[in-house]
Structure formats: structure tokens, C-alpha cells
Design a protein around this motif. Structure first.
Motif, PDB file in Angstrom:
ATOM      1  N   LEU A  53     -10.601  12.330 -27.010  1.00  0.00           N
ATOM      2  CA  LEU A  53     -10.856  13.052 -28.320  1.00  0.00           C
ATOM      3  C   LEU A  53      -9.822  13.910 -28.528  1.00  0.00           C
ATOM      4  O   LEU A  53     -10.110  15.190 -28.302  1.00  0.00           O
ATOM      5  CB  LEU A  53     -12.399  13.434 -28.359  1.00  0.00           C
ATOM      6  N   ASP A  54      -8.500  13.781 -29.234  1.00  0.00           N
ATOM      7  CA  ASP A  54      -7.591  14.613 -29.199  1.00  0.00           C
ATOM      8  C   ASP A  54      -8.019  15.597 -30.414  1.00  0.00           C
ATOM      9  O   ASP A  54      -7.964  15.182 -31.561  1.00  0.00           O
ATOM     10  CB  ASP A  54      -6.458  13.989 -29.551  1.00  0.00           C
ATOM     11  N   HIS A  55      -8.224  16.909 -30.212  1.00  0.00           N
ATOM     12  CA  HIS A  55      -8.406  18.048 -31.205  1.00  0.00           C
ATOM     13  C   HIS A  55      -9.891  17.889 -31.445  1.00  0.00           C
ATOM     14  O   HIS A  55     -10.755  18.927 -31.413  1.00  0.00           O
ATOM     15  CB  HIS A  55      -7.445  17.930 -32.436  1.00  0.00           C
ATOM     16  N   GLN A  86     -27.179  16.658 -29.221  1.00  0.00           N
ATOM     17  CA  GLN A  86     -26.291  15.985 -30.279  1.00  0.00           C
ATOM     18  C   GLN A  86     -26.079  17.176 -31.572  1.00  0.00           C
ATOM     19  O   GLN A  86     -24.937  17.298 -32.011  1.00  0.00           O
ATOM     20  CB  GLN A  86     -26.784  14.788 -30.942  1.00  0.00           C
ATOM     21  N   SER A  87     -27.176  17.629 -31.712  1.00  0.00           N
ATOM     22  CA  SER A  87     -27.339  18.705 -32.787  1.00  0.00           C
ATOM     23  C   SER A  87     -26.349  20.014 -32.469  1.00  0.00           C
ATOM     24  O   SER A  87     -25.540  20.659 -33.219  1.00  0.00           O
ATOM     25  CB  SER A  87     -28.828  19.101 -33.236  1.00  0.00           C
ATOM     26  N   ARG A  88     -26.728  20.482 -31.045  1.00  0.00           N
ATOM     27  CA  ARG A  88     -25.798  21.550 -30.517  1.00  0.00           C
ATOM     28  C   ARG A  88     -24.317  21.198 -30.641  1.00  0.00           C
ATOM     29  O   ARG A  88     -23.518  22.164 -31.020  1.00  0.00           O
ATOM     30  CB  ARG A  88     -26.306  21.930 -29.222  1.00  0.00           C
ATOM     31  N   VAL A  89     -24.034  20.109 -30.264  1.00  0.00           N
ATOM     32  CA  VAL A  89     -22.588  19.807 -30.207  1.00  0.00           C
ATOM     33  C   VAL A  89     -21.928  19.696 -31.544  1.00  0.00           C
ATOM     34  O   VAL A  89     -21.017  20.082 -31.539  1.00  0.00           O
ATOM     35  CB  VAL A  89     -22.294  18.479 -29.502  1.00  0.00           C
ATOM     36  N   SER A  90     -22.643  19.411 -32.681  1.00  0.00           N
ATOM     37  CA  SER A  90     -22.238  19.262 -34.188  1.00  0.00           C
ATOM     38  C   SER A  90     -22.075  20.756 -34.441  1.00  0.00           C
ATOM     39  O   SER A  90     -21.168  20.968 -35.124  1.00  0.00           O
ATOM     40  CB  SER A  90     -23.384  18.742 -34.886  1.00  0.00           C
ATOM     41  N   GLU A  91     -23.071  21.446 -33.976  1.00  0.00           N
ATOM     42  CA  GLU A  91     -23.056  23.004 -34.600  1.00  0.00           C
ATOM     43  C   GLU A  91     -21.867  23.728 -33.891  1.00  0.00           C
ATOM     44  O   GLU A  91     -21.098  24.373 -34.688  1.00  0.00           O
ATOM     45  CB  GLU A  91     -24.331  23.649 -34.146  1.00  0.00           C
ATOM     46  N   VAL A  92     -21.636  23.493 -32.373  1.00  0.00           N
ATOM     47  CA  VAL A  92     -20.797  24.315 -31.858  1.00  0.00           C
ATOM     48  C   VAL A  92     -19.196  23.669 -31.946  1.00  0.00           C
ATOM     49  O   VAL A  92     -18.435  24.455 -31.962  1.00  0.00           O
ATOM     50  CB  VAL A  92     -21.187  24.305 -30.310  1.00  0.00           C
ATOM     51  N   PHE A  93     -19.314  22.527 -31.746  1.00  0.00           N
ATOM     52  CA  PHE A  93     -17.832  21.656 -31.740  1.00  0.00           C
ATOM     53  C   PHE A  93     -17.336  21.209 -33.028  1.00  0.00           C
ATOM     54  O   PHE A  93     -16.193  20.544 -33.016  1.00  0.00           O
ATOM     55  CB  PHE A  93     -17.722  20.890 -30.417  1.00  0.00           C
ATOM     56  N   GLY A  94     -18.373  20.860 -33.813  1.00  0.00           N
ATOM     57  CA  GLY A  94     -17.919  20.016 -35.037  1.00  0.00           C
ATOM     58  C   GLY A  94     -17.798  18.647 -35.002  1.00  0.00           C
ATOM     59  O   GLY A  94     -16.907  18.021 -35.637  1.00  0.00           O
ATOM     60  N   VAL A  95     -18.391  18.092 -33.759  1.00  0.00           N
ATOM     61  CA  VAL A  95     -18.262  16.605 -33.476  1.00  0.00           C
ATOM     62  C   VAL A  95     -19.673  16.101 -33.571  1.00  0.00           C
ATOM     63  O   VAL A  95     -20.644  16.619 -32.994  1.00  0.00           O
ATOM     64  CB  VAL A  95     -17.807  16.428 -31.961  1.00  0.00           C
ATOM     65  N   LEU A 101     -12.334  23.867 -18.914  1.00  0.00           N
ATOM     66  CA  LEU A 101     -12.718  24.906 -19.582  1.00  0.00           C
ATOM     67  C   LEU A 101     -12.816  25.024 -20.856  1.00  0.00           C
ATOM     68  O   LEU A 101     -13.690  25.578 -21.470  1.00  0.00           O
ATOM     69  CB  LEU A 101     -11.925  25.870 -18.634  1.00  0.00           C
ATOM     70  N   TYR A 102     -11.664  24.547 -21.460  1.00  0.00           N
ATOM     71  CA  TYR A 102     -11.577  24.995 -22.820  1.00  0.00           C
ATOM     72  C   TYR A 102     -11.508  23.785 -23.918  1.00  0.00           C
ATOM     73  O   TYR A 102     -11.508  24.175 -25.193  1.00  0.00           O
ATOM     74  CB  TYR A 102      -9.986  25.639 -23.038  1.00  0.00           C
ATOM     75  N   LEU A 103     -11.105  22.674 -23.520  1.00  0.00           N
ATOM     76  CA  LEU A 103     -11.057  21.434 -24.456  1.00  0.00           C
ATOM     77  C   LEU A 103     -12.335  20.972 -25.004  1.00  0.00           C
ATOM     78  O   LEU A 103     -13.136  20.157 -24.256  1.00  0.00           O
ATOM     79  CB  LEU A 103     -10.104  20.401 -24.044  1.00  0.00           C
ATOM     80  N   LYS A 104     -12.562  21.255 -26.414  1.00  0.00           N
ATOM     81  CA  LYS A 104     -14.135  20.796 -26.975  1.00  0.00           C
ATOM     82  C   LYS A 104     -13.978  19.186 -26.831  1.00  0.00           C
ATOM     83  O   LYS A 104     -15.332  18.655 -27.086  1.00  0.00           O
ATOM     84  CB  LYS A 104     -14.146  21.602 -28.210  1.00  0.00           C
TER      85      LYS A 104
END
Length: 374
Positions: A233-235, A210-219, A180-183
């Protein structure tokens, strides 16, 4: 989770139930077998029923088991539904959390308890995390469900990964919290879907995810990158993995890790990380170089040349400072510096002979490092 109204949660939960009924009526026999292989939640194991841990081996700390190919094939061909211990645990944890925090009960029902398998719950969670006004949750839900429910490799990987988060991250309270919570987990599973779409030739859609993940999670993980199973992928914040990078099984990456190119090459230009490696926070690994199996990269290191298996490297540029005792340091997650590290720092500060840079021409600086064959 994302900013989703209670009405949207309820509507999405109804939609997934309707979608499931229609899918069950229209799906082909082969698709049904895939769904059976994924497993459904059962409260009690029936006699002769296969336990899923035999099909999806659990990566516990220090213990790695391999799947039985014959058993996997027999389950895929049979009509039985093996128990899924991870999904069972997720469901029980969600029920307990709903009792403890009634305000979250509708959220937990929509995200977990209204679904019949881990695959559909994950698809629902990802869709609602990544939605925006022009890329609707219902559209994303169809995309994620279609890919995950028909890809046995992803079905296996999502279980290995969630086990890795539960085992290796002390802050991960439960399987349910990882889902539920770990990005880091969300970013990794979205990449698996994007990678499948990329290989299908749907590169624009894969790049959109990929773009949405970068925007939302910073990954930022390129859809073409190849990533193994049992990954942590810790943190996760600030992780960048380039197009031609390869990450082996059971690897742990901390926040801020970069697997990048040098900016001077085209084609195969990104690192290849061997299984069981542990890469510390903000480590930067550049170029088409190889990180050996079971290697440990210290936090903040800049790695520009090959790293021998089971070695420990640190510094800018990175140098071999010793060896790790564990077969897979990624499983134990021990980041503390070794005695060799302090000897190395002391030798440098006193003007002693420091170790040479890692690579085909050099060895490390301590007596143990001098035995490395490169």
C-alpha cells in the motif's frame, strides 16, 4: 509514532517483557510451537538450523518462490528455532540508527530492541500508533499479541508484506523504517488482525480497529475484506477497500485507490483483484467485477467492467489501451504510459475510432488490443 511520553514508552517496554515471561510460563505446548515457528532473534546460525527464508519465501522483484509445505510442517513440529533474516535485519538496522541518532535510542529500544521477535515488535508499534485515551496501548498490545502470536498465516504475511515494501517502494530505507514509520504497512497489518477477529465473531472489536485505522492513517479497509500476501500500500492515504473485496497475492495499490460497490447492490458487491496487479493512484474500481492477474490500472481510471489479465487500462470509463510485458507489474512498479496509450489518445483527439469500453462485448482500440478474447 503516536504522541506517547517517554515514561509511557519505558513502562510499555517493561510491560511487554513481564507479559512475555508470564506467557512463557503459562502457555500450552502448542502455543510454544507457534512461537518457535515465528522464530526468535539469533546472532549466529547454528549448524543444522533452518533459515527462515525457506519457510517464509521472499517476494523479491521479479522472483516469486513458493513455500515448501513439508518444511513448514517439519519446523512447526520440531523444537528448533529457525533463523529469521528479516527480524535479524530489523535488529541490526535499529542498532545502527540508535548509534547515528542517540535521541532515538530509547524509542528504538522500546519499539524493537527490547523484543525477541518481529511479531511482538509489530504488536507494540501498532498498539502505540492506534491508542487513544479510552483505548489504551496496553489493551491494544494484548489484542495484537494474542492474535499475531497464534496465527501462522499472519506471521507469514507480515514478513511477505515488509519484504514487498522494502523491494518496491524506493523511499523505504530499510525493514526497520517500514516497521516503524510506514502507515501503509501499519494499516495492512492492523487489517490482518481485524480480519482474524471478524472471522472469530468478534465483529465489534474488529470494527473498532477499522475505525481507529481510518482516523489515524486515513485508510479504510473493511475487516471482512480478503487480502493476500506480499501486498504494497504505497503512501496509502485515501485507500478504501469494501467488505466483499478480494485482493490477490503480490498486488500493489497506490494512494487514493477505491475498491467499492456501486451503491445499488447487496451481498457480494466489490471487486476481485487478481495476483500481481498494479493499481495506480486514485483509480476507482466499482462493483463485483474481476481485475485479471497481472493487469495494470492507470492512475485516475474509473473501472466499471472486467479487465482482462495482463492488460493495461486507462480513462473514464476505463478502456484497454495495451498489454504489459511483465508477468507481475506490481513487482516492477512501472507506471509510465506505453506507446499504445499515446496512440490511443492521438486516435481519440483526431476523431479516429476509439476503443470500446472493456467488458464481455468489447476489445481494446489498438491493433494489439484487437486480439483480446473476451
Amino acid at each position: 509514532m503516536g504522541c506517547v511520553s517517554e515514561e509511557r514508552w519505558f513502562y510499555s517496554a517493561q510491560m511487554i517483557s513481564t507479559h512475555t515471561v508470564l506467557e512463557e510460563e503459562e502457555t500450552t505446548k502448542e502455543a510454544v510451537k507457534v512461537e518457535d515457528f515465528a522464530g526468535s532473534k539469533s546472532k549466529k546460525q547454528q549448524p543444522g538450523e533452518l533459515r527462515l527464508e525457506r519457510v517464509f519465501p521472499v517476494y523479491a522483484v521479479g522472483v516469486v518462490s513458493e513455500p515448501d509445505p513439508n518444511l513448514v510442517a517439519s519446523v512447526a513440529k520440531s523444537g528448533c528455532k529457525p533463523g529469521d533474516p528479516i527480524w535479524d535485519a530489523v535488529g541490526e538496522e535499529a542498532k545502527l540508527e540508535a548509534e547515528k541518532e542517540p535521541i532515538l535510542s530509547s524509542f528504538l529500544y522500546a519499539s524493537i530492541l527490547s523484543h525477541h521477535c518481529l511479531e511482538q515488535a509489530l504488536a507494540f508499534v501498532l498498539a502505540n500508533r492506534l491508542q487513544n485515551p479510552t483505548l489504551l496501548a496496553t489493551q491494544l498490545l494484548d489484542i495484537f499479541s494474542d492474535v499475531i502470536m497464534h496465527d501462522r498465516g499472519i506471521q507469514r504475511s507480515i514478513r511477505h508484506d515488509i519484504q514487498a515494501f522494502k523491494d518496491r517502494d524506493p523511499s523505504c530505507l530499510s525493514y526497520c523504517s517500514a516497521l516503524l514509520y510506514l502507515k501503509g504497512y501499519h494499516s495492512l497489518q492492523t487489517h490482518r488482525v481485524a480480519h482474524a477477529l471478524w472471522n472469530q465473531g468478534r465483529k465489534v472489536l474488529a470494527s473498532a480497529l477499522q475505525s481507529r485505522v481510518s482516523e489515524v492513517f486515513g485508510v479504510d479497509i473493511h475487516p471482512a475484506a480478503k487480502i493476500g500476501e506480499g501486498i504494497l500500500l504505497d503512501h496509502a492515504t485515501g485507500i478504501v477497500i469494501g467488505e466483499t473485496a478480494v485482493v490477490g497475492d503480490r498486488v500493489s495499490l497506490m494512494q487514493g485507490v477505491t475498491l467499492g460497490g456501486t451503491g445499488k447492490e447487496i451481498g457480494d458487491r466489490h471487486p476481485k483483484v487478481g495476483q500481481g496487479a498494479l493499481i495506480g493512484a486514485s483509480a476507482t474500481i466499482l462493483g463485483n467485477i474481476r481485475i485479471g492477474e497481472g493487469a495494470m490500472i492507470a492512475a485516475g481510471a474509473l473501472v466499471l467492467k472486467d479487465v482482462p489479465p495482463h492488460s493495461m487500462v486507462a480513462g473514464i470509463p476505463a478502456k484497454v489501451i495495451g498489454y504489459v510485458d511483465e508477468q507481475d507489474p506490481s513487482l516492477t512498479m512501472k507506471h509510465d504510459a506505453s506507446r499504445e496509450f499515446f496512440e490511443y489518445i492521438a486516435a481519440r483527439s483526431s476523431g479516429g475510432r476509439s476503443s470500446e469500453m472493456i467488458g464481455p462485448q468489447g476489445n481494446g482500440g489498438t491493433s494489439r488490443d484487437a486480439q483480446v478474447e473476451t
